[in-house]
Design a protein around this motif. Structure first.
Motif, short mmCIF file in Angstrom:
data_model
loop_
_atom_site.label_atom_id
_atom_site.label_comp_id
_atom_site.label_asym_id
_atom_site.label_seq_id
_atom_site.Cartn_x
_atom_site.Cartn_y
_atom_site.Cartn_z
N ALA A 54 0.83 -1.21 0.00
CA ALA A 54 0.00 0.00 0.00
C ALA A 54 0.87 1.26 0.00
O ALA A 54 0.56 2.23 -0.70
CB ALA A 54 -0.94 0.00 1.20
N ASN A 55 1.97 1.23 0.77
CA ASN A 55 2.86 2.39 0.80
C ASN A 55 3.56 2.60 -0.54
O ASN A 55 3.75 3.73 -0.98
CB ASN A 55 3.90 2.24 1.91
N ASN A 56 3.95 1.50 -1.20
CA ASN A 56 4.64 1.63 -2.48
C ASN A 56 3.70 1.99 -3.61
O ASN A 56 4.07 2.72 -4.53
CB ASN A 56 5.39 0.35 -2.82
N LEU A 57 2.51 1.45 -3.58
CA LEU A 57 1.57 1.72 -4.67
C LEU A 57 0.76 2.98 -4.45
O LEU A 57 0.17 3.51 -5.38
CB LEU A 57 0.62 0.52 -4.85
N GLY A 58 0.73 3.47 -3.24
CA GLY A 58 -0.08 4.64 -2.93
C GLY A 58 0.71 5.94 -2.98
O GLY A 58 0.42 6.85 -2.23
N THR A 59 1.68 6.03 -3.87
CA THR A 59 2.48 7.25 -3.96
C THR A 59 1.87 8.23 -4.94
O THR A 59 1.12 7.85 -5.84
CB THR A 59 3.92 6.93 -4.39
N GLU A 60 2.24 9.48 -4.79
CA GLU A 60 1.74 10.52 -5.69
C GLU A 60 2.30 10.32 -7.09
O GLU A 60 1.61 10.56 -8.09
CB GLU A 60 2.12 11.89 -5.14
N ASP A 61 3.57 9.88 -7.17
CA ASP A 61 4.18 9.64 -8.48
C ASP A 61 3.42 8.57 -9.26
O ASP A 61 3.17 8.73 -10.46
CB ASP A 61 5.64 9.21 -8.33
N ALA B 214 0.29 7.69 -8.82
CA ALA B 214 -1.03 8.22 -9.16
C ALA B 214 -0.94 9.14 -10.38
O ALA B 214 -1.78 9.08 -11.28
CB ALA B 214 -1.62 8.97 -7.96
N THR B 215 0.10 9.96 -10.43
CA THR B 215 0.30 10.85 -11.58
C THR B 215 0.56 10.03 -12.83
O THR B 215 0.01 10.33 -13.91
CB THR B 215 1.48 11.81 -11.31
N LEU B 216 1.40 9.00 -12.72
CA LEU B 216 1.68 8.14 -13.87
C LEU B 216 0.40 7.48 -14.38
O LEU B 216 0.15 7.46 -15.59
CB LEU B 216 2.71 7.07 -13.48
N ALA B 217 -0.40 6.97 -13.48
CA ALA B 217 -1.66 6.32 -13.88
C ALA B 217 -2.59 7.31 -14.54
O ALA B 217 -3.24 7.00 -15.56
CB ALA B 217 -2.32 5.68 -12.66
N TYR B 218 -2.68 8.52 -14.00
CA TYR B 218 -3.55 9.55 -14.58
C TYR B 218 -3.09 9.93 -15.98
O TYR B 218 -3.89 10.01 -16.91
CB TYR B 218 -3.58 10.78 -13.66
N GLU B 219 -1.79 10.13 -16.14
CA GLU B 219 -1.25 10.50 -17.46
C GLU B 219 -1.39 9.36 -18.46
O GLU B 219 -1.69 9.59 -19.63
CB GLU B 219 0.21 10.95 -17.33
N ALA B 220 -1.18 8.13 -18.01
CA ALA B 220 -1.33 6.97 -18.89
C ALA B 220 -2.78 6.84 -19.35
O ALA B 220 -3.05 6.55 -20.53
CB ALA B 220 -0.88 5.70 -18.19
N LYS B 221 -3.71 7.08 -18.46
CA LYS B 221 -5.13 7.05 -18.83
C LYS B 221 -5.44 8.13 -19.86
O LYS B 221 -6.13 7.87 -20.85
CB LYS B 221 -6.00 7.24 -17.58
N GLY B 222 -4.92 9.32 -19.63
CA GLY B 222 -5.14 10.41 -20.59
C GLY B 222 -4.54 10.09 -21.95
O GLY B 222 -5.16 10.34 -23.00
N ALA B 223 -3.32 9.53 -21.97
CA ALA B 223 -2.68 9.15 -23.23
C ALA B 223 -3.48 8.07 -23.94
O ALA B 223 -3.63 8.10 -25.17
CB ALA B 223 -1.25 8.68 -22.97
N MET B 224 -4.02 7.13 -23.17
CA MET B 224 -4.84 6.07 -23.77
C MET B 224 -6.09 6.66 -24.41
O MET B 224 -6.46 6.28 -25.53
CB MET B 224 -5.22 5.06 -22.69
#
Length: 184
Positions: free
Chosen positions: A107-114, A116-126
């Motif tokens: 949870a600590n490793n996956l719950g980082t802001e970086d 979350a930003t990567l996932a958000y940008e990847a979703k936008g690119a998709m």
């Protein structure tokens, strides 16, 4: 005849009275108190069973058990309960501590802001890619593909994907997920 039946009942009544008197003499105050509490609890349960919601729930539960039995799922459910119970009994405190430590670490490793930003940008690119791909190509076919490959942004994207996949392959070796590969 009536007198004969009444005469036969008198000894039975005497025996019943003696039985009640014997029970009364044998019971101590704490036994009487527990008996009264048990009777009160029983009446409370019966009172709750008269509630329409409880009646509907019990009825649905019994129908569900019948349905589980008919289609053979009751045995599976009981097996699952026994499996969970066995796992619970077998789990030691250290196993539970390690499991919670692992969950906390993930949870600590996956719950980082970086991330979350990567996932958000990847979703936008998709979403952008889906929108661009839904527009028909200007010149389909082999010549259209060659024309697309000659664009600098296409070549840059292909170089990026190739570089990314090579870096991912090298890192996979570090974590033991693949065999070492020669550098290209």
């Amino acid at each position: 005849m009536k007198d004969d039946a009444a005469a036969a009942c008198v000894p039975a009544m005497d025996e019943l009275a003696q039985l009640v008197q014997g029970a009364r003499n044998a019971m101590c105050d704490s036994m009487v108190e527990r008996l009264a509490i048990t009777a009160g609890n029983s009446l409370e349960v019966l009172d709750k069973l008269n509630d329409p919601d409880v009646q509907a729930g019990v009825s649905a539960l019994l129908e569900g058990i019948g349905s589980l039995h008919r289609n053979g799922a009751l045995e599976t459910l009981l097996d699952a309960v026994q499996l969970i119970h066995g796992a619970r009994r077998a789990a030691s405190d250290s196993m539970i501590d390690r499991a919670f430590s692992f969950i906390e670490h993930m949870a600590n490793n996956l719950g980082t802001e970086d991330l979350a930003t990567l996932a958000y940008e990847a979703k936008g690119a998709m979403e952008d890619a889906i929108a661009e791909c839904s527009i028909p190509a200007a010149s389909p076919g082999l010549m259209g593909t060659i024309k697309m490959l000659s664009k600098p942004e296409t070549q840059e994207s292909l170089r990026f994907m190739l570089s990314f996949s090579c870096a991912l392959r090298r890192r996979a070796v570090v974590i033991g997920k693949g065999a070492p590969m020669a550098q290209e």
